[in-house]
Write a protein that holds these residues in place. Structure first.
Motif, PDB file in Angstrom:
ATOM      1  N   MET A  83      -1.451   6.182  25.882  1.00 22.00           N
ATOM      2  CA  MET A  83      -0.216   6.286  25.112  1.00 22.00           C
ATOM      3  C   MET A  83      -0.516   6.507  23.631  1.00 22.00           C
ATOM      4  SD  MET A  83       2.246   6.430  27.151  1.00 22.00           S
ATOM      5  CE  MET A  83       3.610   6.368  26.024  1.00 22.00           C
ATOM      6  N   GLU A  84      -1.642   5.983  23.157  1.00 15.88           N
ATOM      7  CA  GLU A  84      -2.012   6.159  21.748  1.00 15.88           C
ATOM      8  C   GLU A  84      -2.096   7.644  21.400  1.00 15.88           C
ATOM      9  OE1 GLU A  84      -3.276   6.214  17.883  1.00 15.88           O
ATOM     10  OE2 GLU A  84      -2.305   4.588  18.967  1.00 15.88           O
ATOM     11  N   GLU A  85      -2.819   8.409  22.221  1.00 15.72           N
ATOM     12  CA  GLU A  85      -2.941   9.840  21.933  1.00 15.72           C
ATOM     13  C   GLU A  85      -1.659  10.602  22.262  1.00 15.72           C
ATOM     14  OE1 GLU A  85      -5.756   8.651  23.830  1.00 15.72           O
ATOM     15  OE2 GLU A  85      -7.140   8.583  22.143  1.00 15.72           O
ATOM     16  N   LEU A  86      -1.056  10.298  23.422  1.00 14.95           N
ATOM     17  CA  LEU A  86       0.103  11.084  23.855  1.00 14.95           C
ATOM     18  C   LEU A  86       1.330  10.827  22.991  1.00 14.95           C
ATOM     19  CD1 LEU A  86       1.224  13.114  25.858  1.00 14.95           C
ATOM     20  CD2 LEU A  86       1.772  11.216  27.382  1.00 14.95           C
ATOM     21  N   ARG A  87       1.685   9.581  22.832  1.00 11.27           N
ATOM     22  CA  ARG A  87       2.893   9.277  22.064  1.00 11.27           C
ATOM     23  C   ARG A  87       2.575   9.123  20.577  1.00 11.27           C
ATOM     24  NH1 ARG A  87       6.347   4.521  24.199  1.00 11.27           N
ATOM     25  NH2 ARG A  87       7.424   6.090  25.417  1.00 11.27           N
ATOM     26  N   GLY A  88       1.494   8.411  20.285  1.00 10.71           N
ATOM     27  CA  GLY A  88       1.164   8.103  18.901  1.00 10.71           C
ATOM     28  C   GLY A  88       0.702   9.301  18.102  1.00 10.71           C
ATOM     29  N   GLN A  89      -0.309  10.001  18.593  1.00 12.17           N
ATOM     30  CA  GLN A  89      -0.872  11.109  17.812  1.00 12.17           C
ATOM     31  C   GLN A  89      -0.192  12.443  18.111  1.00 12.17           C
ATOM     32  OE1 GLN A  89      -5.135  11.123  18.305  1.00 12.17           O
ATOM     33  NE2 GLN A  89      -5.312   8.984  17.733  1.00 12.17           N
ATOM     34  N   LEU A  90      -0.179  12.845  19.381  1.00 10.78           N
ATOM     35  CA  LEU A  90       0.419  14.137  19.727  1.00 10.78           C
ATOM     36  C   LEU A  90       1.927  14.108  19.511  1.00 10.78           C
ATOM     37  CD1 LEU A  90      -0.011  16.992  20.756  1.00 10.78           C
ATOM     38  CD2 LEU A  90       0.231  16.111  23.091  1.00 10.78           C
TER      39      LEU A  90
END
Length: 177
Positions: A83-90
């Motif tokens: 979720m960090e990469e998918l929601r947070g960063q991307l």
């Protein structure tokens, strides 16, 4: 092969009004992250172009596009989507990325979130879904001709010209030597 990849990046950058050199570094990182996986090759090109196009259509700068592509590269490196990469960063860099990925996979956003939270969503499953979802939204949208996009195209021409001049002088010097 490297020459073909650079030509792909150059065409993509100019078509979308993004800076060639920055986009090349982003692509290089993404390609390195997918090397030896099912995503190597065309799947990497597809997600790269879909994300870049979406960012351009949304009026995002090359630097902002780089942030989105960096998130995609990190997802590829880890193999498993968090979720960090998918929601947070991307998601921060590319608004609507989560919904586009869910739509591309033919599931709801809630179902996608459950897959991610369970640790069972792999990059090799996410990338085709994200590509499909983003292309559904932005493939036929016109690329805006803004000051930012025209400036990026101008910088690309200047870079290409100086490279050609440099190569010409280098070739001439080598021939004389």
């Amino acid at each position: 092969k490297a020459r073909a990849e650079m030509e792909f990046i150059k065409i993509t950058a100019n078509k979308l009004g993004l800076e060639n050199q920055v986009l090349a570094k982003s692509y290089q990182s993404l390609a390195a992250s997918t090397k030896g996986t099912q995503l190597e090759g065309q799947a990497t090109r597809d997600v790269f172009e879909a994300v870049s196009r979406a960012m351009s259509v949304l009026g995002k700068s090359t630097a902002e596009t780089n942030l989105a592509l960096n998130a995609v590269s990190q997802i590829a490196s880890k193999g498993t989507v968090s979720m960090e990469e998918l929601r947070g960063q991307l998601g921060e860099a590319l608004p609507g990325a989560l919904k586009a990925a869910a739509d591309g996979a033919g599931i709801t956003t809630a179902q996608l979130i459950k897959l991610v939270e369970s640790g069972s969503l792999l990059a090799e499953d996410l990338f085709p879904a994200l590509t499909k979802g983003l292309n559904g939204l932005y493939a036929n949208a016109p690329v805006p001709n803004t000051v930012i996009s025209e400036w990026a195209r101008f910088k690309n021409v200047v870079t290409e010209t100086s490279t050609a001049i440099g190569e010409g002088f280098a070739s001439e010097a080598i021939a004389k030597a």
